[in-house]
Scaffold this active site. Sequence first.
Site, PDB file in Angstrom:
ATOM      1  N   ASP A 213     -44.551  71.498 -26.907  1.00  0.00           N
ATOM      2  CA  ASP A 213     -45.394  71.904 -28.023  1.00  0.00           C
ATOM      3  C   ASP A 213     -45.829  70.709 -28.868  1.00  0.00           C
ATOM      4  OD1 ASP A 213     -46.251  74.245 -29.809  1.00  0.00           O
ATOM      5  OD2 ASP A 213     -45.082  73.056 -31.215  1.00  0.00           O
ATOM      6  N   GLU A 258     -33.722  63.232 -13.816  1.00  0.00           N
ATOM      7  CA  GLU A 258     -32.318  63.349 -13.372  1.00  0.00           C
ATOM      8  C   GLU A 258     -32.019  64.745 -12.870  1.00  0.00           C
ATOM      9  OE1 GLU A 258     -30.008  62.514 -16.883  1.00  0.00           O
ATOM     10  OE2 GLU A 258     -30.601  60.389 -16.798  1.00  0.00           O
TER      11      GLU A 258
HETATM   12  C1  GLC Z   1     -48.690  74.600 -31.052  1.00  0.00           C
HETATM   13  C2  GLC Z   1     -48.481  76.055 -30.713  1.00  0.00           C
HETATM   14  C3  GLC Z   1     -48.833  76.880 -31.913  1.00  0.00           C
HETATM   15  C4  GLC Z   1     -47.925  76.500 -33.042  1.00  0.00           C
HETATM   16  C5  GLC Z   1     -47.973  75.003 -33.305  1.00  0.00           C
HETATM   17  C6  GLC Z   1     -46.813  74.586 -34.146  1.00  0.00           C
HETATM   18  O1  GLC Z   1     -50.021  74.305 -31.299  1.00  0.00           O
HETATM   19  O2  GLC Z   1     -49.219  76.390 -29.568  1.00  0.00           O
HETATM   20  O3  GLC Z   1     -48.751  78.257 -31.658  1.00  0.00           O
HETATM   21  O4  GLC Z   1     -48.308  77.181 -34.203  1.00  0.00           O
HETATM   22  O5  GLC Z   1     -47.878  74.250 -32.120  1.00  0.00           O
HETATM   23  O6  GLC Z   1     -45.630  74.666 -33.415  1.00  0.00           O
END
Ligand code: GLC
Length: 526
Positions: A213, A258
């Site tokens: 993310d 790993e």
């Molecule tokens: C990314 C995710 C989103 C979230 C953001 C913060 O863009 O896809 O849904 O709000 O990160 O984690």
Amino acid sequence: MAEARDPSADGTAPDGPPFDGVVYQVYPRSFRDTDGDGVGDLAGMRAGLDHLASLGVGAVWSSPFFRSPMADFGYDISDHRDVDPLFGALADVDGLIADAHARGLRVWLDWVANHTSDRHPWFTASRSSREDPHRDWYVWRDPAPDGGPPNNWIRHFAPEPAWTYDDATGQYYLHHFLPEQPDVNWDDPGLREAQLDVLRFWIDRGVDGFRADAIVLIGQDRTYPDDPPGTPPDGRGWFHWHPSTRGHLAAARRVLDERGAVMIGEAFLEDVDAVLAHVGDDALHLAFTFQLLLAPWDATEWARRIAEVDAAFAARGLWPAWVLSNHDKPRLATRVGSRARARAALCVLLTLRGVPTLYQGDELALEDAEVPTEREVDPGGRDGCRAPMPWTSEPGCGWPDPAWLPLPPDAAALSVAAQEADPASALHLTRRLIALRSSHEVLVRGAQRVLGAADGIPDGVLGFVRELGDARMVTLAEMAGRTATVPAFADGAWVVRIGSDGAAAGEGGTFDGTLPADTAVVLERA
Ligand code: GLC
């Protein structure tokens, strides 16, 4: 017709992508509800695995189900190693992994490495005092001379500062997203190891990979310079990506290598070189390429973007990872204006060179739900694309009334059960496309060339060819909303393998050169 570029011609390219299947994104709150509370759960995800196996996808990526106060519906994690009771318990994850593996499906989790919840014990400790050993796990800065935030950065979701002042210790902390999502400091060795341990924990439990993310934000310019005047507030935080991220990714990559796990990153950057700065043998295996998700529905624009992305990746022996929808953006059918177009886009997505990701409900050609103001819940205005997935054509479509969000338009008619019974449905189209991809190596490994006027492609039509040895396949998509003719492929040598408009009409016959408005075909050279 000119030869397609062979990505392995310089001898440096691997001979296949790091993952050769189709990825399917589950947004757990909205996938399937088994306990009747109107929110999807892990038991529901397990119950939905047969649907995914029948689609033929290779991996399921789940958005977060970890413990969370849910300020950002799970992207604010307060315990990386436990499941939020809303979704179930750790044993359900073990069961999910076992059931998925039994069906030949990989399980990928969301790794939220850039921030935690403000209720995470790491942050509670960090904010407790300037001397706390966890202080530097987050980004704390003194106020500007006027007492305001340390710089002019704006957070996502609202035109407000990316810094929040903390009375107790007299400093500001950074948050690219909500104030409830403080950014962590990857330059701190303790934090870095703790985040890598999260990977180890889940891989050791059987997880096969991760979607990383907001990953481009983990390396930061520690001088925190102001954004230049005139920087548009919308999405500006993504442009804070910094070269030091690559070193952090190298550390993550060692952990993954790993243990044989893969990682696909959210690099929400329009500039292809900026995306590529995060991909490679010492970095991410794959990064989502959002160029088509961000493009208007226009054949020239899609052709340009596909050619640009593919050339840049292929030149480095890398593979794009195309995606057309997710839980953050309007659904494909809503964005491109019709379900017919969404179906045509599926033909493009699933035949392009690279790793494709479907967002749950794309296989049903769902549209965004209309969410009345009094039912809006997301601080980022993304409720519409997160509407519950309709499973049955009964009232509620498998969900209690009300579910956490309203159902999408025509939910009963577009439900899995209804589409299962209709061979002309988007569901069957998606299955046929994935089956075609699995049975035709050229669609996975083949080189690619975007076709143009010189190849007989008329205005308003997108065309590209895939080639491997003697195998050749062409995808044509009509994107201008009027019937097109493409005589260049009507010489009797091209067989229609897939037509986007349903009922397998014409499939198996030779292409006659007619492409009705808003449709696509996948052709194979006989
Ligand atoms: C990314 C995710 C989103 C979230 C953001 C913060 O863009 O896809 O849904 O709000 O990160 O984690």
